[in-house]
Design a protein around this motif. Structure first.
Motif, short mmCIF file in Angstrom:
data_model
loop_
_atom_site.label_atom_id
_atom_site.label_comp_id
_atom_site.label_asym_id
_atom_site.label_seq_id
_atom_site.Cartn_x
_atom_site.Cartn_y
_atom_site.Cartn_z
N GLY A 9 0.81 -1.22 0.00
CA GLY A 9 0.00 0.00 0.00
C GLY A 9 0.83 1.26 0.00
O GLY A 9 0.48 2.25 -0.66
N GLU A 10 1.95 1.28 0.71
CA GLU A 10 2.79 2.48 0.78
C GLU A 10 3.42 2.78 -0.57
O GLU A 10 3.52 3.95 -0.98
CB GLU A 10 3.87 2.31 1.86
N GLY A 22 -7.30 1.27 1.47
CA GLY A 22 -7.54 -0.17 1.52
C GLY A 22 -6.64 -0.88 0.53
O GLY A 22 -6.40 -0.38 -0.57
N TYR A 23 -6.13 -2.05 0.93
CA TYR A 23 -5.20 -2.79 0.07
C TYR A 23 -5.42 -4.28 0.29
O TYR A 23 -5.36 -4.76 1.43
CB TYR A 23 -3.75 -2.41 0.41
N GLU A 24 -5.69 -5.00 -0.81
CA GLU A 24 -5.89 -6.45 -0.73
C GLU A 24 -5.20 -7.13 -1.90
O GLU A 24 -5.61 -6.95 -3.05
CB GLU A 24 -7.38 -6.79 -0.76
N VAL A 34 -0.80 -7.79 -8.49
CA VAL A 34 -2.13 -7.20 -8.65
C VAL A 34 -2.78 -7.07 -7.28
O VAL A 34 -2.66 -7.98 -6.44
CB VAL A 34 -3.01 -8.07 -9.57
N ALA A 35 -3.45 -5.96 -7.05
CA ALA A 35 -4.11 -5.74 -5.76
C ALA A 35 -5.39 -4.94 -5.97
O ALA A 35 -5.48 -4.09 -6.86
CB ALA A 35 -3.18 -4.99 -4.81
N ALA A 36 -6.38 -5.22 -5.13
CA ALA A 36 -7.58 -4.39 -5.05
C ALA A 36 -7.28 -3.29 -4.05
O ALA A 36 -6.81 -3.55 -2.93
CB ALA A 36 -8.78 -5.22 -4.62
N ALA A 45 -10.59 0.22 -6.89
CA ALA A 45 -9.80 0.08 -8.11
C ALA A 45 -8.93 -1.17 -8.04
O ALA A 45 -8.78 -1.81 -7.00
CB ALA A 45 -8.92 1.32 -8.30
N VAL A 46 -8.36 -1.50 -9.20
CA VAL A 46 -7.39 -2.59 -9.30
C VAL A 46 -6.06 -1.99 -9.71
O VAL A 46 -5.97 -1.26 -10.70
CB VAL A 46 -7.83 -3.65 -10.33
#
Length: 287
Positions: A9-10, A22-24, A34-36, A45-46
């Motif tokens: 995320g950073e 948010g980061y998944e 790839v992350a949501a 977003a992706v």
């Protein structure tokens, strides 16, 4: 470890110059991440970090498909020349695949529109400086022959037995002949990359592998597994009637894609190589 595998995320916040709330992590290919993400604006977003060529080509594909009315994710941001090449698209809501005959027919209609885009050469796009981007030189047969050569390196590494390699090589050369000009293809049109809401196709995602190839590559990859859905897609794609040799084209190009995926993963250092072999063996039986 590649830059694409060090994403969190950073790092995304630094690339986008905005807060990520948010980061998944999501599953992706071995060479990308790839992350949501949820942006400070509230947008879902992706985020994809990948090689510069991949980002450049996918940005071009998403914009060109949107102009032609093909439902694709909206581009929020992207830069192939960033410290870590990246792409951010709005998250598309929907279920993978087609949940109805009408949705499957829509896939066939949309695929005809995709394949109508003019292309030059053959192979997957190397970069996106032209319109359309530059594919490889030669014909589709040349591309298949080149894949057979690359597959030999995988066999030499012990991933394929000599007998399995020989059978795959022979079927590649004999079973995927296409003597017509190549068409523009998505390149990885698996049902999970087609999102639907009821009878409506909400979006076709993941265009990084697009290029110039036989149309059967997309048709075979879009394997619904349900005969009714598959027939509905083919009926829409071939309004004048499904060719009699469609089953053999579909079977040989399913095998082709499996071998492409094996070669790509081997070349980028992936670790799912042996897990792909049983599927290849099953595809050989079906050809």
């Amino acid at each position: 470890m590649s830059d694409a595998r060090r994403i969190d995320g950073e790092v995304i916040q630094r690339l986008l110059s905005q807060r990520v709330t948010g980061y998944e992590p999501l599953s992706g290919f071995a060479a990308n991440t790839v992350a949501a993400v949820t942006l400070e604006s509230g947008a879902r977003a992706v985020f994809k970090a990948a090689a510069a060529r991949e980002v450049e080509v996918e940005l071009w594909a998403l914009r060109s498909m949107s102009e032609r009315g093909v439902p694709v994710p909206e581009v929020i941001a992207g830069a192939a020349d960033a410290e870590i090449p990246y792409l951010v698209t709005r998250l598309v809501s929907g279920e993978p695949g087609a949940a109805s005959l009408k949705a499957a027919s829509e896939v066939g209609r949309l695929l005809r529109a995709v394949h109508s885009l003019p292309v030059k050469g053959a192979g997957f796009f190397k970069e996106a400086s032209g319109s359309p981007p530059c594919a490889g030189e030669g014909t589709w047969a040349d591309q298949v022959a080149g894949l057979a050569d690359r597959l030999g390196l995988v066999a030499n590494a012990g991933i394929l037995t000599p007998t399995l390699f020989s059978r795959c090589r022979d079927l590649l050369v004999d079973g995927t002949r296409w003597d017509q000009p190549c068409v523009y293809v998505h390149g990885d049109l698996h049902p999970r990359h087609v999102l639907s809401v009821g009878s409506r196709i909400a979006g076709i995602i993941d265009w990084a592998d697009c290029g110039a190839a036989s149309p059967w590559l997309d048709l075979a990859r879009m394997d619904f597994r349900e005969p009714g859905l598959q027939r509905a897609m083919l009926d829409a794609y071939f309004p004048a009637g499904i060719p009699l040799d469609a089953p053999s084209h579909m079977a040989s190009h399913r095998l082709l894609y499996m071998l492409l995926a094996l070669v790509w993963e081997y070349e980028c250092g992936g670790d799912w190589l042996h897990e792909r072999v049983p599927g290849i063996e099953s595809a050989l039986i079906a050809t």
